[in-house]
Design a protein around this motif. Structure first.
Motif, mmCIF file in Angstrom:
data_model
loop_
_atom_site.group_PDB
_atom_site.id
_atom_site.type_symbol
_atom_site.label_atom_id
_atom_site.label_comp_id
_atom_site.label_asym_id
_atom_site.label_seq_id
_atom_site.Cartn_x
_atom_site.Cartn_y
_atom_site.Cartn_z
ATOM 1 N N PHE A 1 0.554 -1.302 -0.054
ATOM 2 C CA PHE A 1 -0.009 -0.131 -0.022
ATOM 3 C C PHE A 1 0.394 0.856 0.080
ATOM 4 C CE2 PHE A 1 -2.277 3.333 2.478
ATOM 5 C CZ PHE A 1 -2.985 3.589 1.404
ATOM 6 N N SER A 2 2.284 1.163 0.909
ATOM 7 C CA SER A 2 2.897 2.205 0.657
ATOM 8 C C SER A 2 3.336 2.348 -0.165
ATOM 9 C CB SER A 2 3.213 2.207 1.923
ATOM 10 O OG SER A 2 4.785 0.719 1.542
ATOM 11 N N THR A 3 3.920 1.892 -1.463
ATOM 12 C CA THR A 3 4.152 1.529 -2.775
ATOM 13 C C THR A 3 3.548 2.230 -3.857
ATOM 14 O OG1 THR A 3 5.408 0.270 -2.100
ATOM 15 C CG2 THR A 3 5.606 0.932 -4.762
ATOM 16 N N TRP A 4 1.999 1.954 -3.365
ATOM 17 C CA TRP A 4 0.937 2.990 -4.248
ATOM 18 C C TRP A 4 0.787 4.257 -4.198
ATOM 19 C CZ3 TRP A 4 -4.402 4.345 -2.419
ATOM 20 C CH2 TRP A 4 -4.949 4.730 -3.507
ATOM 21 N N MET A 5 1.175 4.361 -2.723
ATOM 22 C CA MET A 5 0.387 5.689 -1.962
ATOM 23 C C MET A 5 1.602 6.370 -2.308
ATOM 24 S SD MET A 5 -0.622 6.194 1.859
ATOM 25 C CE MET A 5 0.371 7.633 2.718
ATOM 26 N N TYR A 6 3.209 6.278 -2.298
ATOM 27 C CA TYR A 6 4.396 6.797 -2.858
ATOM 28 C C TYR A 6 3.437 8.081 -4.394
ATOM 29 C CZ TYR A 6 7.311 5.359 0.603
ATOM 30 O OH TYR A 6 8.043 5.065 1.789
ATOM 31 N N ILE B 1 14.737 12.652 -4.693
ATOM 32 C CA ILE B 1 15.406 12.615 -3.944
ATOM 33 C C ILE B 1 14.101 12.224 -2.516
ATOM 34 C CG2 ILE B 1 16.201 14.630 -1.799
ATOM 35 C CD1 ILE B 1 17.604 14.044 -3.779
ATOM 36 N N PHE B 2 12.972 12.264 -2.632
ATOM 37 C CA PHE B 2 12.015 12.195 -1.935
ATOM 38 C C PHE B 2 12.454 9.628 -1.632
ATOM 39 C CE2 PHE B 2 7.707 10.068 -1.010
ATOM 40 C CZ PHE B 2 8.292 10.376 0.263
ATOM 41 N N TYR B 3 12.314 9.538 -2.614
ATOM 42 C CA TYR B 3 12.530 8.338 -2.678
ATOM 43 C C TYR B 3 13.372 7.837 -1.656
ATOM 44 C CZ TYR B 3 8.321 7.288 -5.433
ATOM 45 O OH TYR B 3 7.146 7.530 -6.557
ATOM 46 N N GLN B 4 14.893 8.416 -2.526
ATOM 47 C CA GLN B 4 15.727 7.434 -1.710
ATOM 48 C C GLN B 4 15.732 8.197 0.032
ATOM 49 O OE1 GLN B 4 19.137 9.469 -0.341
ATOM 50 N NE2 GLN B 4 19.775 7.838 -0.340
ATOM 51 N N LEU B 5 15.190 9.241 0.413
ATOM 52 C CA LEU B 5 14.968 8.888 1.697
ATOM 53 C C LEU B 5 14.141 8.718 2.455
ATOM 54 C CD1 LEU B 5 14.235 13.341 1.571
ATOM 55 C CD2 LEU B 5 16.427 12.433 2.078
ATOM 56 N N GLU B 6 13.511 7.288 1.440
ATOM 57 C CA GLU B 6 12.205 6.779 2.299
ATOM 58 C C GLU B 6 12.837 4.902 2.257
ATOM 59 O OE1 GLU B 6 9.543 6.986 3.730
ATOM 60 O OE2 GLU B 6 9.769 8.769 3.661
ATOM 61 N N GLY B 7 14.271 5.095 1.463
ATOM 62 C CA GLY B 7 14.591 3.907 1.887
ATOM 63 C C GLY B 7 14.413 3.615 0.562
ATOM 64 N N PHE B 8 14.719 3.701 -0.425
ATOM 65 C CA PHE B 8 13.911 3.119 -1.661
ATOM 66 C C PHE B 8 15.035 2.201 -2.134
ATOM 67 C CE2 PHE B 8 9.366 3.819 -0.740
ATOM 68 C CZ PHE B 8 8.716 3.272 -1.713
ATOM 69 N N SER B 9 15.533 1.231 -2.745
ATOM 70 C CA SER B 9 16.008 0.815 -3.886
ATOM 71 C C SER B 9 17.060 1.345 -5.066
ATOM 72 C CB SER B 9 16.257 -0.395 -3.969
ATOM 73 O OG SER B 9 15.658 -0.578 -5.172
ATOM 74 N N LYS C 1 16.978 -0.080 -7.936
ATOM 75 C CA LYS C 1 15.818 -0.449 -8.195
ATOM 76 C C LYS C 1 14.608 -0.533 -8.504
ATOM 77 C CE LYS C 1 14.435 -5.034 -9.493
ATOM 78 N NZ LYS C 1 14.085 -6.565 -9.342
ATOM 79 N N GLU C 2 14.165 -0.439 -7.150
ATOM 80 C CA GLU C 2 12.685 0.571 -6.356
ATOM 81 C C GLU C 2 11.974 1.940 -7.177
ATOM 82 O OE1 GLU C 2 11.583 -1.785 -2.677
ATOM 83 O OE2 GLU C 2 12.961 -0.111 -2.626
ATOM 84 N N ILE C 3 13.546 2.631 -7.413
ATOM 85 C CA ILE C 3 13.242 3.895 -7.557
ATOM 86 C C ILE C 3 12.739 4.151 -9.220
ATOM 87 C CG2 ILE C 3 14.225 6.321 -7.762
ATOM 88 C CD1 ILE C 3 15.831 5.975 -5.360
ATOM 89 N N GLY C 4 13.498 3.131 -10.019
ATOM 90 C CA GLY C 4 13.763 2.751 -11.322
ATOM 91 C C GLY C 4 11.991 2.387 -11.951
ATOM 92 N N GLU C 5 11.388 2.178 -10.804
ATOM 93 C CA GLU C 5 10.309 0.981 -11.207
ATOM 94 C C GLU C 5 9.286 1.961 -10.812
ATOM 95 O OE1 GLU C 5 10.338 -2.202 -8.444
ATOM 96 O OE2 GLU C 5 11.420 -3.323 -10.352
ATOM 97 N N ASN C 6 9.696 3.176 -9.532
ATOM 98 C CA ASN C 6 8.338 3.703 -9.261
ATOM 99 C C ASN C 6 8.085 5.192 -10.302
ATOM 100 O OD1 ASN C 6 7.312 2.872 -7.657
ATOM 101 N ND2 ASN C 6 8.506 3.443 -6.158
#
Length: 167
Positions: free
Chosen positions: A57-62, A122-130, A132-137
């Protein structure tokens, strides 16, 4: 209250910190931050039926929050005052917590000067996303996410240095 509504409210309550961070990264004025926060909640509710539990849910919410912030910024054509610093929030005698708060405020002011994609990275990085996850999002490759993150960090450092905060 309907079960669906309660489930939605519980999920939002568990992850509301995400919404505050997005609002603060995209808007400098507290009233504008609150407006954006409310707009994100509305968009989340409108699109809640489209959430299929295929991701967290948090990924979708981001994704919804960042996209809403970008659209909100465009729609309202808001301009960030690049030189406004809330000096009333800085008091000399309140010690370390006040210094940290000042540093956080300074950081968010600098982030607001970044391009939309850089803010999101920067937001995704601060949230601890890898990477790979940043790229996917963001719909880019992992390697591209890594490069864009490094460039965004460099831009952020330069903005902070130019504002006189220094490293």
């Amino acid at each position: 209250m309907k079960e669906k509504e309660q489930e939605f409210l519980n999920r939002i309550e568990s992850h509301k910190g995400i919404l505050y961070k997005v609002s603060k990264m995209y808007m400098d004025n507290p009233d504008d931050q609150q407006d954006l926060f409310q707009e994100i909640i509305c968009q989340l509710w409108k699109s809640y039926d489209s959430f299929r539990n295929e991701s967290q849910f948090s990924t979708w919410m981001y994704r919804v929050a960042v996209n809403t912030a970008i659209v909100f910024l465009k729609k309202e054509k808001r301009k960030v005052d690049k030189y406004e610093i809330a000096s009333e929030n800085i008091k000399e005698d309140e010690g370390d917590s006040q210094i940290k708060e000042s540093q956080i405020d300074h950081f968010y002011k600098a982030v607001q000067k970044l391009e939309k994609i850089d803010k999101a990275i920067i937001f995704y990085q601060l949230e601890g996303f890898s990477h790979k996850e940043i790229g996917e999002n963001l719909g880019i490759s992992e390697g591209n996410a890594r490069v864009k993150l490094n460039r965004a960090k460099e831009k952020l450092k330069e903005i902070i240095k130019n504002q006189g905060y220094g490293f």
